[in-house]
Enzyme design. Structure first.
Site, short mmCIF file in Angstrom:
data_model
loop_
_atom_site.label_atom_id
_atom_site.label_comp_id
_atom_site.label_asym_id
_atom_site.label_seq_id
_atom_site.Cartn_x
_atom_site.Cartn_y
_atom_site.Cartn_z
N TYR A 25 11.28 5.30 -5.24
CA TYR A 25 11.05 3.98 -5.86
C TYR A 25 9.77 4.02 -6.69
CZ TYR A 25 8.75 -0.54 -6.05
OH TYR A 25 8.02 -1.62 -6.47
N LYS A 31 9.02 4.00 -10.99
CA LYS A 31 8.09 3.13 -11.73
C LYS A 31 7.21 3.98 -12.65
CE LYS A 31 9.07 -0.97 -10.02
NZ LYS A 31 9.75 -1.93 -10.89
N SER A 38 4.04 -1.14 -10.43
CA SER A 38 3.54 -1.39 -9.08
C SER A 38 2.31 -0.54 -8.79
CB SER A 38 4.64 -1.03 -8.08
OG SER A 38 4.11 -1.00 -6.77
C1 UD1 Z 1 5.21 -2.11 0.14
C2 UD1 Z 1 5.78 -0.84 -0.39
C3 UD1 Z 1 5.35 -0.70 -1.84
C4 UD1 Z 1 5.80 -1.90 -2.64
C5 UD1 Z 1 5.25 -3.17 -2.02
C6 UD1 Z 1 5.83 -4.40 -2.70
C7 UD1 Z 1 6.05 0.62 1.57
C8 UD1 Z 1 5.55 1.83 2.27
N1 UD1 Z 1 5.37 0.27 0.44
O1 UD1 Z 1 3.79 -2.04 0.10
O2 UD1 Z 1 5.87 0.48 -2.37
O3 UD1 Z 1 5.38 -1.80 -3.98
O4 UD1 Z 1 5.62 -3.22 -0.65
O5 UD1 Z 1 5.20 -5.54 -2.24
O6 UD1 Z 1 7.00 -0.03 1.99
N2 UD1 Z 1 3.19 -4.43 8.02
C9 UD1 Z 1 3.25 -4.66 9.40
N3 UD1 Z 1 4.43 -5.11 9.90
C10 UD1 Z 1 5.53 -5.35 9.13
C11 UD1 Z 1 5.46 -5.10 7.74
C12 UD1 Z 1 4.26 -4.63 7.22
O7 UD1 Z 1 2.28 -4.45 10.12
O8 UD1 Z 1 6.59 -5.75 9.67
C13 UD1 Z 1 1.88 -3.99 7.44
C14 UD1 Z 1 1.93 -2.65 6.72
O9 UD1 Z 1 1.68 -1.59 7.60
C15 UD1 Z 1 0.83 -2.86 5.67
C16 UD1 Z 1 0.88 -4.36 5.37
O10 UD1 Z 1 1.53 -4.95 6.49
O11 UD1 Z 1 -0.43 -2.57 6.23
C17 UD1 Z 1 1.65 -4.71 4.11
O12 UD1 Z 1 2.93 -4.11 4.17
P1 UD1 Z 1 4.06 -4.46 3.10
O13 UD1 Z 1 4.18 -5.92 2.94
O14 UD1 Z 1 5.29 -3.68 3.46
O15 UD1 Z 1 3.44 -3.92 1.72
P2 UD1 Z 1 2.91 -2.44 1.33
O16 UD1 Z 1 3.10 -1.46 2.41
O17 UD1 Z 1 1.53 -2.59 0.81
#
Ligand code: UD1
Length: 339
Positions: free
Chosen positions: A149, A153, A125
């Site tokens: 996690y 990896k 990842s």
């Molecule tokens: C997350 C994980 C990462 C993992 C990846 C798998 C965390 C901190 N990181 O990455 O370790 O490898 O998923 O795909 O969980 N967001 C919102 N509202 C939500 C959910 C997310 O605003 O309900 C935003 C987050 O702040 C971020 C973006 O959407 O800016 C993407 O979030 P997410 O899909 O959880 O992925 P990552 O944080 O990049």
């Protein structure tokens, strides 16, 4: 035609890899214990490919069993996806994460050594990089995973490095995923989180379908064009194709190597919400909330190494990601167990 063991094959990414592997005429043995997936996902795969494939319901830490099935199947390649992957849970239960993710990998490597299988493709990842020091992220960026996690990896990548070093004919290809989203064009397989989704895409899908009231946008004060977090979302079918490209181009890899899988494009939370709204024709209410702990502002990848070594690059765009995700979501409003 290659013989491929695929661990974690019933999951979101695994199901799409089975489809791609069978479509490209490879032989697969899927191993899963459904700890975070449904047998119905495999039924849906069979419907797409129109044929059956070998399957084993087993815990990968069961060394005796794994060794035995590897001896029988005689794989040329292992694609190792199985593992626990919830970031928040990994902080609460670090030992469980290290135990499951690392011991299962050791068990697989022993079984590979025992039957002479020389190539492993590992589901790593972009989280191994931690806070980006520069963008786009390339494979020589420094490491800094911030949770168990992500550390599991990185530790597994290091184990694979030593494993590959010890045998001149062994290869370990670590594929560092950015943010896999979307679904197969049939809408028959897709992402089916067992609980409240942690990730953006499945959450937006559930808001569009009316299962959740609104999207919480975690922060709008990042240093990005609209203030919301920017990520490199990659279509799961592109990701699946990259794994089969790794199988088919493994001669280009010397020993251990790591390759980013992204699109070279960043999209913000609000851009995703707007695109999903357009493609689903549903309203997506949202509220701006505080930042989520551990999140970075922006993260996207270069694809140069994947292009050179695997001859692969992502082909599908954000509209494909949203429309296919919506097709799966609208067919399965409550996941696979609904029908
Ligand atoms: C997350 C994980 C990462 C993992 C990846 C798998 C965390 C901190 N990181 O990455 O370790 O490898 O998923 O795909 O969980 N967001 C919102 N509202 C939500 C959910 C997310 O605003 O309900 C935003 C987050 O702040 C971020 C973006 O959407 O800016 C993407 O979030 P997410 O899909 O959880 O992925 P990552 O944080 O990049």
């Amino acid at each position: 035609m290659a013989r491929i063991v695929l661990t974690g094959g019933a999951g979101f990414i695994g199901t799409h890899i089975i489809v791609e592997a069978i479509t490209q005429s490879h032989e697969v043995l899927v191993i899963d214990n459904f700890v975070n997936s449904s047998p119905k996902a495999l039924d849906a795969v069979k419907k797409i490919v129109g044929q059956d494939f070998e399957f084993l319901d087993a815990d990968l830490c069961d060394e005796g069993k794994i060794k035995h099935v590897f001896e029988k199947f005689k794989p040329d390649f292992v694609i190792h996806l199985a593992g626990l992957k919830a970031v928040g849970e990994s902080v609460e239960k670090p030992i469980l994460y290290y135990e499951q993710n690392i011991l299962s990998t050791l068990s697989i490597l022993k079984a590979m050594d025992n039957c002479g299988c020389k190539v492993i493709i590992f589901s790593s990842s972009a989280t191994v990089y931690g806070e980006p020091q520069y963008l786009p992220l390339d494979e020589s960026h420094s490491f800094g995973p911030t949770n168990p996690y992500g550390k599991s990896k990185l530790f597994i990548e290091e184990i694979l490095k030593d494993w590959a070093k010890a045998d001149a004919s062994a290869k370990a290809i670590c594929l560092r995923y950015f943010n896999p989203v979307g679904a197969h064009a049939s809408g028959l397989i897709g992402e089916d989180p067992q609980d409240i989704p942690n990730n953006l895409f499945p959450y937006v899908a559930q808001v569009a379908s009316g299962k959740r009231e609104f999207l919480s946008v975690f922060g709008n004060d990042y240093d990005t064009p609209d203030g919301t977090g920017v990520r490199d979302y990659i279509h799961v079918c592109d990701l699946a194709e990259a794994h089969i490209a790794a199988v088919e181009n493994s001669q280009n890899i010397e020993g251990w190597d790591a390759i980013n899988l992204g699109t070279e494009n960043g999209c913000s939370v609000l851009e995703i919400k707007d695109a999903y709204k357009r493609m689903s024709n549903r309203d997506i209410p949202y509220k701006i909330m505080p930042r989520r702990e551990g999140d970075v502002g922006s993260c996207w990848s270069t694809s140069a190494k994947a292009k050179t070594l695997l001859g692969w690059e992502a082909k599908r765009d954000l509209e494909d990601m949203c429309s296919s995700s919506w097709k799966f979501q609208s067919k399965h409003p409550n996941g696979y167990d609904d029908n």
